[in-house]
Design a protein around this motif. Structure first.
Motif, PDB file in Angstrom:
ATOM      1  N   UNK A  23     -70.013  36.833 -35.969  1.00 44.51           N
ATOM      2  CA  UNK A  23     -68.811  37.647 -36.136  1.00 44.51           C
ATOM      3  C   UNK A  23     -67.629  36.763 -36.504  1.00 44.51           C
ATOM      4  N   UNK A  24     -66.583  37.389 -37.018  1.00 42.76           N
ATOM      5  CA  UNK A  24     -65.333  36.697 -37.303  1.00 42.76           C
ATOM      6  C   UNK A  24     -64.332  37.120 -36.239  1.00 42.76           C
ATOM      7  N   UNK A  25     -63.743  36.142 -35.559  1.00 37.87           N
ATOM      8  CA  UNK A  25     -62.782  36.406 -34.491  1.00 37.87           C
ATOM      9  C   UNK A  25     -61.553  37.103 -35.075  1.00 37.87           C
ATOM     10  N   UNK A  26     -61.103  38.175 -34.430  1.00 35.75           N
ATOM     11  CA  UNK A  26     -59.914  38.913 -34.864  1.00 35.75           C
ATOM     12  C   UNK A  26     -58.644  38.101 -34.689  1.00 35.75           C
ATOM     13  N   UNK A  27     -58.646  37.138 -33.793  1.00 35.90           N
ATOM     14  CA  UNK A  27     -57.433  36.368 -33.506  1.00 35.90           C
ATOM     15  C   UNK A  27     -57.334  35.078 -34.312  1.00 35.90           C
ATOM     16  N   UNK A  28     -58.451  34.386 -34.478  1.00 41.14           N
ATOM     17  CA  UNK A  28     -58.400  33.065 -35.113  1.00 41.14           C
ATOM     18  C   UNK A  28     -59.094  33.000 -36.470  1.00 41.14           C
ATOM     19  N   UNK A  29     -59.796  34.039 -36.864  1.00 39.49           N
ATOM     20  CA  UNK A  29     -60.582  34.070 -38.108  1.00 39.49           C
ATOM     21  C   UNK A  29     -61.706  33.041 -38.134  1.00 39.49           C
ATOM     22  N   UNK A  51     -68.868  44.637 -30.624  1.00 35.30           N
ATOM     23  CA  UNK A  51     -67.618  45.039 -29.970  1.00 35.30           C
ATOM     24  C   UNK A  51     -66.562  45.476 -30.990  1.00 35.30           C
ATOM     25  N   UNK A  52     -65.676  46.361 -30.569  1.00 36.72           N
ATOM     26  CA  UNK A  52     -64.575  46.795 -31.442  1.00 36.72           C
ATOM     27  C   UNK A  52     -63.614  45.634 -31.690  1.00 36.72           C
ATOM     28  N   UNK A  53     -63.262  44.930 -30.635  1.00 39.65           N
ATOM     29  CA  UNK A  53     -62.369  43.782 -30.744  1.00 39.65           C
ATOM     30  C   UNK A  53     -63.234  42.532 -30.633  1.00 39.65           C
ATOM     31  N   UNK A  54     -63.194  41.730 -31.677  1.00 40.09           N
ATOM     32  CA  UNK A  54     -64.043  40.546 -31.743  1.00 40.09           C
ATOM     33  C   UNK A  54     -63.215  39.312 -31.409  1.00 40.09           C
ATOM     34  N   UNK A  55     -63.438  38.763 -30.220  1.00 40.07           N
ATOM     35  CA  UNK A  55     -62.692  37.594 -29.759  1.00 40.07           C
ATOM     36  C   UNK A  55     -63.686  36.482 -29.464  1.00 40.07           C
ATOM     37  N   UNK A  56     -63.462  35.353 -30.111  1.00 40.42           N
ATOM     38  CA  UNK A  56     -64.348  34.204 -29.944  1.00 40.42           C
ATOM     39  C   UNK A  56     -64.282  33.671 -28.513  1.00 40.42           C
ATOM     40  N   UNK A  57     -65.412  33.288 -27.939  1.00 43.05           N
ATOM     41  CA  UNK A  57     -65.391  32.678 -26.614  1.00 43.05           C
ATOM     42  C   UNK A  57     -64.820  31.260 -26.648  1.00 43.05           C
ATOM     43  N   UNK A 107     -51.814  31.503 -25.211  1.00 41.61           N
ATOM     44  CA  UNK A 107     -50.389  31.425 -24.865  1.00 41.61           C
ATOM     45  C   UNK A 107     -49.525  31.376 -26.122  1.00 41.61           C
ATOM     46  N   UNK A 108     -49.947  30.605 -27.109  1.00 51.17           N
ATOM     47  CA  UNK A 108     -49.193  30.520 -28.367  1.00 51.17           C
ATOM     48  C   UNK A 108     -49.188  31.874 -29.079  1.00 51.17           C
ATOM     49  N   UNK A 109     -50.324  32.545 -29.100  1.00 49.47           N
ATOM     50  CA  UNK A 109     -50.383  33.878 -29.711  1.00 49.47           C
ATOM     51  C   UNK A 109     -49.462  34.860 -28.994  1.00 49.47           C
ATOM     52  N   UNK A 110     -49.456  34.796 -27.677  1.00 45.86           N
ATOM     53  CA  UNK A 110     -48.589  35.677 -26.887  1.00 45.86           C
ATOM     54  C   UNK A 110     -47.121  35.386 -27.174  1.00 45.86           C
ATOM     55  N   UNK A 111     -46.791  34.121 -27.323  1.00 44.96           N
ATOM     56  CA  UNK A 111     -45.408  33.719 -27.569  1.00 44.96           C
ATOM     57  C   UNK A 111     -44.900  34.294 -28.899  1.00 44.96           C
ATOM     58  N   UNK A 112     -45.756  34.336 -29.907  1.00 44.55           N
ATOM     59  CA  UNK A 112     -45.325  34.799 -31.218  1.00 44.55           C
ATOM     60  C   UNK A 112     -45.661  36.268 -31.495  1.00 44.55           C
TER      61      UNK A 112
END
Length: 173
Positions: A69-75, A128-134, A142-147
């Motif tokens: 899969x491709x992570x939705x957050x980091x590609x 999964x609907x949301x694909x997040x890499x382990x 934290x950086x994603x949350x900040x921006x």
């Protein structure tokens, strides 16, 4: 239907009781469908346990393996484990009917049951609907949350004096 023939479960000639079938599911399997997949490199084994009775079949379909899969957050690509199981009852009747998800009716004259669609659905339910890499670190989160955009708390808009005048008229009556 010929392209799906490799995934037939031939029950004609088998004794009543339990029988096991195994299918290797890879990219070729998903190319049988005219849909675009959200994953690549499937390496899956579908195990079908069939309990044959005189008037019906019980099927337990279990898929185990991995897809990329491709992570939705980091590609970034990552391997996602697949493990899912469904149970289906196959009845014999006049004509094919799969309108009830848990019970499928096939013609009495059929000698095999094609499991392609059930295997496909079993795998797709595991994605999964949301694909997040382990592999995402806490620092990355934290950086994603900040921006990330912050939810603004909506303040109650100042009311228009014209509407206030109309509300007063309404209250008097």
């Amino acid at each position: 239907m010929d392209k799906f023939r490799n995934y037939d479960i031939v029950f004609s000639g088998l004794k009543n009781g339990k029988h096991e079938f195994r299918f290797e599911i890879d990219k070729v399997f998903f190319q049988l469908f005219d849909t675009e997949q959200e994953f690549t490199e499937p390496k899956i084994v579908a195990t079908i346990l069939m309990d044959k009775h005189t008037t019906f079949l019980e099927l337990w379909i279990k898929t185990v393996g991995t897809v990329n899969l491709v992570c939705d957050l980091t590609n970034e690509n990552f391997d996602h484990p697949i493990e899912h199981e469904i149970e289906v009852l196959v009845n014999f009747g006049e004509e094919f009917d799969d309108s009830n998800g848990d019970v499928i009716t096939i013609p009495r004259t059929d000698h095999a049951f094609n499991a392609t669609q059930l295997i496909y659905e079993d795998v797709m339910l595991s994605i999964p609907m949301k694909k997040v890499s382990p592999n995402i670190s806490d620092n990355d989160l934290e950086i994603l949350e900040q921006f990330s955009p912050k939810e603004d708390i909506e303040e109650e808009p100042e009311s228009d004096p014209r509407w206030e005048a109309l509300k007063k008229l309404k209250d008097k009556n």
